[in-house]
Design a protein around this motif. Structure first.
Motif, PDB file in Angstrom:
ATOM      1  N   LEU A   1      47.100  42.506  46.305  1.00  0.00           N
ATOM      2  CA  LEU A   1      47.876  41.840  45.259  1.00  0.00           C
ATOM      3  C   LEU A   1      47.088  41.775  43.955  1.00  0.00           C
ATOM      4  CD1 LEU A   1      49.439  38.837  47.228  1.00  0.00           C
ATOM      5  CD2 LEU A   1      50.616  40.903  46.436  1.00  0.00           C
ATOM      6  N   LEU A   2      45.795  41.466  44.056  1.00  0.00           N
ATOM      7  CA  LEU A   2      44.956  41.407  42.861  1.00  0.00           C
ATOM      8  C   LEU A   2      44.958  42.734  42.126  1.00  0.00           C
ATOM      9  CD1 LEU A   2      42.816  40.006  41.074  1.00  0.00           C
ATOM     10  CD2 LEU A   2      41.094  40.791  42.722  1.00  0.00           C
ATOM     11  N   ALA A   3      44.734  43.817  42.852  1.00  0.00           N
ATOM     12  CA  ALA A   3      44.715  45.138  42.223  1.00  0.00           C
ATOM     13  C   ALA A   3      46.055  45.476  41.584  1.00  0.00           C
ATOM     14  CB  ALA A   3      44.346  46.198  43.259  1.00  0.00           C
ATOM     15  N   ALA A   4      47.131  45.092  42.245  1.00  0.00           N
ATOM     16  CA  ALA A   4      48.468  45.400  41.738  1.00  0.00           C
ATOM     17  C   ALA A   4      48.804  44.616  40.483  1.00  0.00           C
ATOM     18  CB  ALA A   4      49.509  45.123  42.815  1.00  0.00           C
ATOM     19  N   ALA A   5      48.101  43.487  40.266  1.00  0.00           N
ATOM     20  CA  ALA A   5      48.385  42.642  39.106  1.00  0.00           C
ATOM     21  C   ALA A   5      47.614  43.061  37.859  1.00  0.00           C
ATOM     22  CB  ALA A   5      48.046  41.187  39.436  1.00  0.00           C
ATOM     23  N   VAL A   6      46.658  43.978  37.999  1.00  0.00           N
ATOM     24  CA  VAL A   6      45.839  44.394  36.859  1.00  0.00           C
ATOM     25  C   VAL A   6      46.596  45.449  36.049  1.00  0.00           C
ATOM     26  CG1 VAL A   6      43.667  45.465  36.147  1.00  0.00           C
ATOM     27  CG2 VAL A   6      43.713  43.901  38.102  1.00  0.00           C
ATOM     28  N   PRO A   7      46.894  45.182  34.765  1.00  0.00           N
ATOM     29  CA  PRO A   7      47.680  46.132  33.964  1.00  0.00           C
ATOM     30  C   PRO A   7      46.822  47.222  33.328  1.00  0.00           C
ATOM     31  CG  PRO A   7      47.263  44.161  32.676  1.00  0.00           C
ATOM     32  CD  PRO A   7      46.613  43.924  34.025  1.00  0.00           C
ATOM     33  N   ALA A   8      46.061  47.909  34.155  1.00  0.00           N
ATOM     34  CA  ALA A   8      45.124  48.921  33.651  1.00  0.00           C
ATOM     35  C   ALA A   8      45.849  50.215  33.276  1.00  0.00           C
ATOM     36  CB  ALA A   8      44.056  49.202  34.699  1.00  0.00           C
ATOM     37  N   ARG A   9      45.255  50.917  32.310  1.00  0.00           N
ATOM     38  CA  ARG A   9      45.753  52.225  31.891  1.00  0.00           C
ATOM     39  C   ARG A   9      44.627  53.246  31.987  1.00  0.00           C
ATOM     40  NH1 ARG A   9      47.070  48.938  27.687  1.00  0.00           N
ATOM     41  NH2 ARG A   9      45.691  50.102  26.294  1.00  0.00           N
ATOM     42  N   ALA A  10      45.003  54.489  32.094  1.00  0.00           N
ATOM     43  CA  ALA A  10      44.017  55.564  32.224  1.00  0.00           C
ATOM     44  C   ALA A  10      42.989  55.489  31.095  1.00  0.00           C
ATOM     45  CB  ALA A  10      44.716  56.914  32.214  1.00  0.00           C
ATOM     46  N   GLY A  11      41.733  55.708  31.452  1.00  0.00           N
ATOM     47  CA  GLY A  11      40.668  55.737  30.478  1.00  0.00           C
ATOM     48  C   GLY A  11      39.996  54.400  30.231  1.00  0.00           C
ATOM     49  N   GLN A  12      40.487  53.329  30.846  1.00  0.00           N
ATOM     50  CA  GLN A  12      39.920  52.014  30.583  1.00  0.00           C
ATOM     51  C   GLN A  12      38.747  51.700  31.527  1.00  0.00           C
ATOM     52  OE1 GLN A  12      43.448  49.390  30.696  1.00  0.00           O
ATOM     53  NE2 GLN A  12      43.395  49.378  28.459  1.00  0.00           N
ATOM     54  N   PHE A  13      37.951  50.694  31.118  1.00  0.00           N
ATOM     55  CA  PHE A  13      36.805  50.215  31.883  1.00  0.00           C
ATOM     56  C   PHE A  13      37.210  48.947  32.631  1.00  0.00           C
ATOM     57  CE2 PHE A  13      32.809  52.308  30.160  1.00  0.00           C
ATOM     58  CZ  PHE A  13      33.487  53.367  29.584  1.00  0.00           C
ATOM     59  N   VAL A  14      36.931  48.926  33.944  1.00  0.00           N
ATOM     60  CA  VAL A  14      37.333  47.807  34.797  1.00  0.00           C
ATOM     61  C   VAL A  14      36.116  47.298  35.558  1.00  0.00           C
ATOM     62  CG1 VAL A  14      38.842  47.036  36.670  1.00  0.00           C
ATOM     63  CG2 VAL A  14      39.640  48.798  35.064  1.00  0.00           C
ATOM     64  N   LEU A  15      35.923  45.987  35.532  1.00  0.00           N
ATOM     65  CA  LEU A  15      34.848  45.331  36.271  1.00  0.00           C
ATOM     66  C   LEU A  15      35.465  44.432  37.331  1.00  0.00           C
ATOM     67  CD1 LEU A  15      31.859  44.420  36.652  1.00  0.00           C
ATOM     68  CD2 LEU A  15      32.292  42.698  34.869  1.00  0.00           C
ATOM     69  N   GLU A  16      35.001  44.578  38.585  1.00  0.00           N
ATOM     70  CA  GLU A  16      35.400  43.659  39.649  1.00  0.00           C
ATOM     71  C   GLU A  16      34.200  42.798  40.013  1.00  0.00           C
ATOM     72  OE1 GLU A  16      37.340  43.265  44.108  1.00  0.00           O
ATOM     73  OE2 GLU A  16      36.856  45.270  43.351  1.00  0.00           O
ATOM     74  N   LEU A  17      34.325  41.496  39.816  1.00  0.00           N
ATOM     75  CA  LEU A  17      33.276  40.553  40.185  1.00  0.00           C
ATOM     76  C   LEU A  17      33.480  40.114  41.629  1.00  0.00           C
ATOM     77  CD1 LEU A  17      33.163  38.311  36.972  1.00  0.00           C
ATOM     78  CD2 LEU A  17      31.683  40.251  37.558  1.00  0.00           C
ATOM     79  N   GLY A  18      32.411  40.178  42.422  1.00  0.00           N
ATOM     80  CA  GLY A  18      32.519  39.847  43.834  1.00  0.00           C
ATOM     81  C   GLY A  18      33.374  40.864  44.565  1.00  0.00           C
ATOM     82  N   CYS A  19      32.994  42.136  44.461  1.00  0.00           N
ATOM     83  CA  CYS A  19      33.890  43.215  44.906  1.00  0.00           C
ATOM     84  C   CYS A  19      33.954  43.373  46.416  1.00  0.00           C
ATOM     85  CB  CYS A  19      33.499  44.539  44.262  1.00  0.00           C
ATOM     86  SG  CYS A  19      31.895  45.198  44.793  1.00  0.00           S
ATOM     87  N   GLY A  20      33.042  42.737  47.172  1.00  0.00           N
ATOM     88  CA  GLY A  20      33.083  42.908  48.621  1.00  0.00           C
ATOM     89  C   GLY A  20      32.980  44.374  48.992  1.00  0.00           C
ATOM     90  N   ALA A  21      33.834  44.811  49.885  1.00  0.00           N
ATOM     91  CA  ALA A  21      33.836  46.209  50.325  1.00  0.00           C
ATOM     92  C   ALA A  21      34.621  47.119  49.389  1.00  0.00           C
ATOM     93  CB  ALA A  21      34.401  46.310  51.738  1.00  0.00           C
ATOM     94  N   ALA A  22      35.042  46.597  48.230  1.00  0.00           N
ATOM     95  CA  ALA A  22      35.673  47.372  47.144  1.00  0.00           C
ATOM     96  C   ALA A  22      37.125  47.733  47.411  1.00  0.00           C
ATOM     97  CB  ALA A  22      34.877  48.637  46.834  1.00  0.00           C
ATOM     98  N   VAL A  23      37.807  46.997  48.271  1.00  0.00           N
ATOM     99  CA  VAL A  23      39.206  47.324  48.560  1.00  0.00           C
ATOM    100  C   VAL A  23      40.075  47.200  47.315  1.00  0.00           C
ATOM    101  CG1 VAL A  23      41.254  46.617  49.863  1.00  0.00           C
ATOM    102  CG2 VAL A  23      39.035  46.769  51.006  1.00  0.00           C
ATOM    103  N   ALA A  24      39.915  46.130  46.537  1.00  0.00           N
ATOM    104  CA  ALA A  24      40.738  45.964  45.337  1.00  0.00           C
ATOM    105  C   ALA A  24      40.499  47.100  44.348  1.00  0.00           C
ATOM    106  CB  ALA A  24      40.460  44.613  44.683  1.00  0.00           C
TER     107      ALA A  24
END
Length: 253
Positions: A33-56
């Motif tokens: 759900l978290l990943a689906a809520a991020v309105p990212a577009r191609a070419g952008q920089f994304v940081l995940e804090l506390g990424c765990g096993a990186a599923v999001a």
């Protein structure tokens, strides 16, 4: 950790796979759900804090392949799994093994278009520690929630978007931790079934934006009023996210 101590789990209907500990903290629906809520577009920089096993991060990359992804994870085991999962998915993900309050220079010196995070749901005061160290840190880490918000805010560029998921009883704490640098706040409550109270919420905020606060209509996860009802299952819009990797439509652009 030997592979016999891990499971290889499928997400997005098998479009994403990830190794996770058999015992300990295990990523579930929340990360998708978290990943689906991020309105990212191609070419952008994304940081995940506390990424765990990186599923999001992997789920977000499946939807938007042309991203520059960075994850921060304090636990060595999960940081190693995040790197392994990214490599096996042919996803370029830089994982910094670090405490949030001591980020390495290669992260501190960057501004990001998006920061996403799933901070621990509980406080130390809310209950006893788990016997499993990985689960304990993930569920009630030592870093305060306002520190998570501060680190995320600092790492966002002007106009950058913070996206997080958290338990609904901590919404006042999250809002109190956000200062005037963040605006255009939208909160999307998430309830398991119709007629039930929301247990989680997703939040978006934009750095430097001054638009009014918006409370969005509740996202109801399941169609039936009770487990086992005829026709029970995920609601169509939730099915589209969890099984097909589509963006979450509950927010206003």
């Amino acid at each position: 950790m030997d592979d016999s101590d891990l499971t290889h789990d499928a997400f997005l209907g098998g479009q994403v796979h990830a190794w996770q500990p058999r015992e300990g903290f295990r990523t579930g629906v929340d990360a998708v759900l978290l990943a689906a809520a991020v309105p990212a577009r191609a070419g952008q920089f994304v940081l995940e804090l506390g990424c765990g096993a990186a599923v999001a991060s992997l789920c977000l990359h499946r939807r938007v392949p042309e991203l520059w992804l960075c994850g921060v994870e304090v636990q060595p085991l999960y940081a190693a799994l995040a790197r392994r999962n990214a490599a096996e998915a042919a996803t370029e993900l830089v994982v910094a093994e670090s405490d949030l309050l001591a980020l390495p220079a290669e992260v501190r010196n960057l501004d990001f278009d998006h920061v996403m995070m799933n901070p621990p749901y509980f406080t130390r005061e809310a209950g006893s520690a788990s016997a499993n160290a990985g689960r304990d840190i993930a569920r009630a880490g030592e870093t305060r929630l306002d520190d998570w918000i501060e680190v995320a805010t600092r790492r966002l560029r002007p106009g950058g978007v913070l996206t997080l998921i958290q338990r609904v009883e901590r919404l006042p704490e999250v809002l109190a931790a956000m200062d005037s640098r963040l605006g255009a706040v939208q909160v999307l409550p998430v309830a398991p079934r119709g007629g039930q109270s929301a247990g989680l919420f997703l939040l978006r905020a934009i750095k430097g934006r001054k638009s009014p606060f918006r409370l969005r209509p509740t996202l109801v996860m399941h169609r039936g009023m009770r487990h086992g009802d005829a026709g029970d299952g995920y609601a169509p819009e939730v099915e589209a996210v969890l099984r097909h990797g589509q963006a979450l439509a509950g927010f206003e652009d």
